[in-house]
Design a protein around this motif. Sequence first.
Motif, mmCIF file in Angstrom:
data_model
loop_
_atom_site.group_PDB
_atom_site.id
_atom_site.type_symbol
_atom_site.label_atom_id
_atom_site.label_comp_id
_atom_site.label_asym_id
_atom_site.label_seq_id
_atom_site.Cartn_x
_atom_site.Cartn_y
_atom_site.Cartn_z
ATOM 1 N N UNK A 89 30.121 70.563 13.653
ATOM 2 C CA UNK A 89 31.056 70.465 12.531
ATOM 3 C C UNK A 89 30.839 71.526 11.455
ATOM 4 N N UNK A 90 29.902 72.437 11.691
ATOM 5 C CA UNK A 90 29.616 73.521 10.744
ATOM 6 C C UNK A 90 29.892 74.864 11.430
ATOM 7 N N UNK A 91 29.869 75.974 10.687
ATOM 8 C CA UNK A 91 30.071 77.270 11.331
ATOM 9 C C UNK A 91 29.054 77.522 12.445
ATOM 10 N N UNK A 92 29.526 78.084 13.542
ATOM 11 C CA UNK A 92 28.656 78.384 14.677
ATOM 12 C C UNK A 92 28.129 79.806 14.601
ATOM 13 N N UNK A 93 26.981 80.093 15.191
ATOM 14 C CA UNK A 93 26.491 81.475 15.256
ATOM 15 C C UNK A 93 27.493 82.362 15.998
ATOM 16 N N UNK A 94 27.610 83.601 15.565
ATOM 17 C CA UNK A 94 28.547 84.546 16.186
ATOM 18 C C UNK A 94 27.884 85.178 17.406
ATOM 19 N N UNK A 95 27.875 84.442 18.512
ATOM 20 C CA UNK A 95 27.232 84.888 19.734
ATOM 21 C C UNK A 95 28.162 84.680 20.918
ATOM 22 N N UNK A 96 27.833 85.321 22.038
ATOM 23 C CA UNK A 96 28.616 85.172 23.257
ATOM 24 C C UNK A 96 27.717 84.751 24.408
ATOM 25 N N UNK A 97 28.243 83.868 25.228
ATOM 26 C CA UNK A 97 27.521 83.389 26.401
ATOM 27 C C UNK A 97 28.486 83.319 27.575
ATOM 28 N N UNK A 98 27.928 83.411 28.778
ATOM 29 C CA UNK A 98 28.797 83.258 29.945
ATOM 30 C C UNK A 98 28.728 81.851 30.523
ATOM 31 N N UNK A 99 27.967 80.964 29.879
ATOM 32 C CA UNK A 99 27.963 79.558 30.261
ATOM 33 C C UNK A 99 27.497 78.721 29.074
ATOM 34 N N UNK A 100 28.039 77.517 28.979
ATOM 35 C CA UNK A 100 27.617 76.522 27.999
ATOM 36 C C UNK A 100 27.309 75.239 28.766
ATOM 37 N N UNK A 101 26.152 74.654 28.464
ATOM 38 C CA UNK A 101 25.755 73.385 29.069
ATOM 39 C C UNK A 101 25.503 72.378 27.965
ATOM 40 N N UNK A 102 25.970 71.156 28.181
ATOM 41 C CA UNK A 102 25.675 70.093 27.231
ATOM 42 C C UNK A 102 25.570 68.781 27.987
ATOM 43 N N UNK A 103 24.621 67.953 27.601
ATOM 44 C CA UNK A 103 24.363 66.688 28.294
ATOM 45 C C UNK A 103 24.347 65.531 27.306
#
Length: 203
Positions: A89-103
């Motif tokens: 709910x806050x600003x996210x880091x300005x980064x790039x990834x080729x995959x996101x995982x969340x559990x």
Amino acid sequence: MSDTSLPDAPACARNRDPILIHLRRLLDGSHKVLEVGSGTGQHAVFFAPRLPHLIWQTSERAEMLPGVRAWLASAPAQNLREPLILDVDAPWPALNFDAVFTANTLHIMSRESVQRFFHKLHTLLEPNGLLVVYGPFKIDGSFIGPSNADFDTYLKERNPDSGIRDLEWLDQLASNVGMRREELNYLPANNQLVVWRKYDNKE
């Protein structure tokens, strides 16, 4: 780990092996993975050394970072990165990834937070990037089993805005940011591993 000073989420030890079977296949061509909501850090220290070809970037809300750092210190891996402060709910880091995982996160978040999570993916994920989500879901409006219905009731008693999410609603949120579901994998204990892929640079 036997160190009782470390935070412990018992479910991690139960679900890590079934998840890893799929991650090895899904992330074979990935290079940088952001784990959103690393929790205690137990998943990260298990997955990273077993996926040595990629960088595993942990992240959590600020109040959770000490536990994540403790686990990372107890089981360091060359490809495992110190956690970023990340609040959906806050600003996210300005980064790039080729995959996101969340559990085990989307049913804890509010509906608005889930919407924000998907919205952020259009700037975070590179083209053809993957979103891999583990947890319980409702499919065609129905719970997979009675235990999930009971769990949903428990979640809503704690926070009425939480709860097990409808997979079709998540598909729509993904579609809004140029992503489509590619896989729905059934795992033990009425959980699923769902995979969406980003197909464009939609703003």
